[in-house]
Design an enzyme around this catalytic site. Structure first.
Site, PDB file in Angstrom:
ATOM      1  N   GLU A  71       0.833  -1.203   0.000  1.00 44.18           N
ATOM      2  CA  GLU A  71       0.000   0.000   0.000  1.00 44.18           C
ATOM      3  C   GLU A  71       0.869   1.255   0.000  1.00 44.18           C
ATOM      4  O   GLU A  71       0.542   2.245  -0.647  1.00 44.18           O
ATOM      5  CB  GLU A  71      -0.938  -0.001   1.206  1.00 44.18           C
ATOM      6  CG  GLU A  71      -1.990  -1.088   1.133  1.00 44.18           C
ATOM      7  CD  GLU A  71      -2.873  -1.109   2.350  1.00 44.18           C
ATOM      8  OE1 GLU A  71      -4.067  -0.774   2.209  1.00 44.18           O
ATOM      9  OE2 GLU A  71      -2.370  -1.443   3.445  1.00 44.18           O
ATOM     10  N   TYR A  88     -15.623  25.952   2.012  1.00 47.79           N
ATOM     11  CA  TYR A  88     -15.458  24.534   1.693  1.00 47.79           C
ATOM     12  C   TYR A  88     -14.191  24.302   0.889  1.00 47.79           C
ATOM     13  O   TYR A  88     -13.607  23.229   0.934  1.00 47.79           O
ATOM     14  CB  TYR A  88     -16.690  23.926   1.014  1.00 47.79           C
ATOM     15  CG  TYR A  88     -17.299  24.742  -0.094  1.00 47.79           C
ATOM     16  CD1 TYR A  88     -16.762  24.746  -1.362  1.00 47.79           C
ATOM     17  CD2 TYR A  88     -18.443  25.498   0.141  1.00 47.79           C
ATOM     18  CE1 TYR A  88     -17.326  25.492  -2.374  1.00 47.79           C
ATOM     19  CE2 TYR A  88     -19.018  26.244  -0.870  1.00 47.79           C
ATOM     20  CZ  TYR A  88     -18.455  26.240  -2.129  1.00 47.79           C
ATOM     21  OH  TYR A  88     -19.018  26.980  -3.131  1.00 47.79           O
ATOM     22  N   ILE A 123      -6.449   4.499   8.292  1.00 44.33           N
ATOM     23  CA  ILE A 123      -7.266   5.617   7.821  1.00 44.33           C
ATOM     24  C   ILE A 123      -7.967   6.299   8.995  1.00 44.33           C
ATOM     25  O   ILE A 123      -8.352   7.461   8.890  1.00 44.33           O
ATOM     26  CB  ILE A 123      -8.245   5.206   6.698  1.00 44.33           C
ATOM     27  CG1 ILE A 123      -9.156   4.051   7.106  1.00 44.33           C
ATOM     28  CG2 ILE A 123      -7.465   4.875   5.430  1.00 44.33           C
ATOM     29  CD1 ILE A 123     -10.201   3.669   6.046  1.00 44.33           C
ATOM     30  N   GLU A 124      -8.084   5.622  10.116  1.00 44.52           N
ATOM     31  CA  GLU A 124      -8.612   6.258  11.323  1.00 44.52           C
ATOM     32  C   GLU A 124      -7.706   7.424  11.745  1.00 44.52           C
ATOM     33  O   GLU A 124      -8.192   8.487  12.147  1.00 44.52           O
ATOM     34  CB  GLU A 124      -8.712   5.249  12.474  1.00 44.52           C
ATOM     35  CG  GLU A 124      -9.759   4.172  12.275  1.00 44.52           C
ATOM     36  CD  GLU A 124      -9.270   2.931  11.523  1.00 44.52           C
ATOM     37  OE1 GLU A 124      -9.921   1.881  11.645  1.00 44.52           O
ATOM     38  OE2 GLU A 124      -8.241   3.007  10.813  1.00 44.52           O
ATOM     39  N   LYS A 140     -12.083   3.682   1.242  1.00 42.74           N
ATOM     40  CA  LYS A 140     -10.896   3.030   0.686  1.00 42.74           C
ATOM     41  C   LYS A 140     -11.376   1.951  -0.285  1.00 42.74           C
ATOM     42  O   LYS A 140     -11.571   0.796   0.091  1.00 42.74           O
ATOM     43  CB  LYS A 140     -10.075   2.438   1.836  1.00 42.74           C
ATOM     44  CG  LYS A 140      -8.732   1.900   1.457  1.00 42.74           C
ATOM     45  CD  LYS A 140      -7.953   1.501   2.713  1.00 42.74           C
ATOM     46  CE  LYS A 140      -6.596   0.959   2.368  1.00 42.74           C
ATOM     47  NZ  LYS A 140      -5.818   0.625   3.578  1.00 42.74           N
TER      48      LYS A 140
END
Length: 130
Positions: A22, A54, A73-74, A100
């Site tokens: 990854e 934004y 990803i947390e 993901k």
């Protein structure tokens, strides 16, 4: 607070993940943000200074996702939430979702995802100033 600013499925290419492949190969991630804040002052004044842009939110998410590396990803979501809360005092709570699509799971799936919700009481920036 019912008012929200949404950034939906910002696509980024990054190298987050636990596996060495990854990091080496990278993959696409989608980042969504939902910020709760009072939008009435901006609506009444028509002044961008009375809201949170934004574009600025998307820039923060893109910068963190592409210039830092996280195994989880947390952790990516936490970094985005913490930065947004620290930079924009108008935000009361923020939800950060990371999709993901190419998660290395031996199954056919659309995507794996996490979502966190953080508020001022959860923010490191807030607790450090107490």
């Amino acid at each position: 607070m019912a008012d929200r600013i949404l950034v939906h499925r910002l696509a980024v290419f990054a190298r987050h993940g636990v596996l060495p492949e990854e990091e080496r190969l990278g993959q696409r991630f989608y980042i969504s943000l939902e910020c709760r804040l009072d939008l009435a002052p901006a609506g009444r004044s028509d002044d961008v200074a009375a809201t949170v842009s934004y574009a600025d939110l998307a820039e923060i998410a893109l910068d963190i996702a592409t210039n830092r590396r996280f195994a989880l990803i947390e952790a990516l979501a936490e970094a985005i939430a913490e930065t947004c809360l620290a930079r924009f005092p108008r935000i009361e709570t923020i939800a950060v979702r990371i999709d993901k699509p190419s998660a290395p799971i031996p199954a056919v799936l659309d995507y794996a995802a996490i979502e966190i919700v953080r508020g001022r009481s959860d923010s490191v920036a807030t607790t450090e100033t107490r």
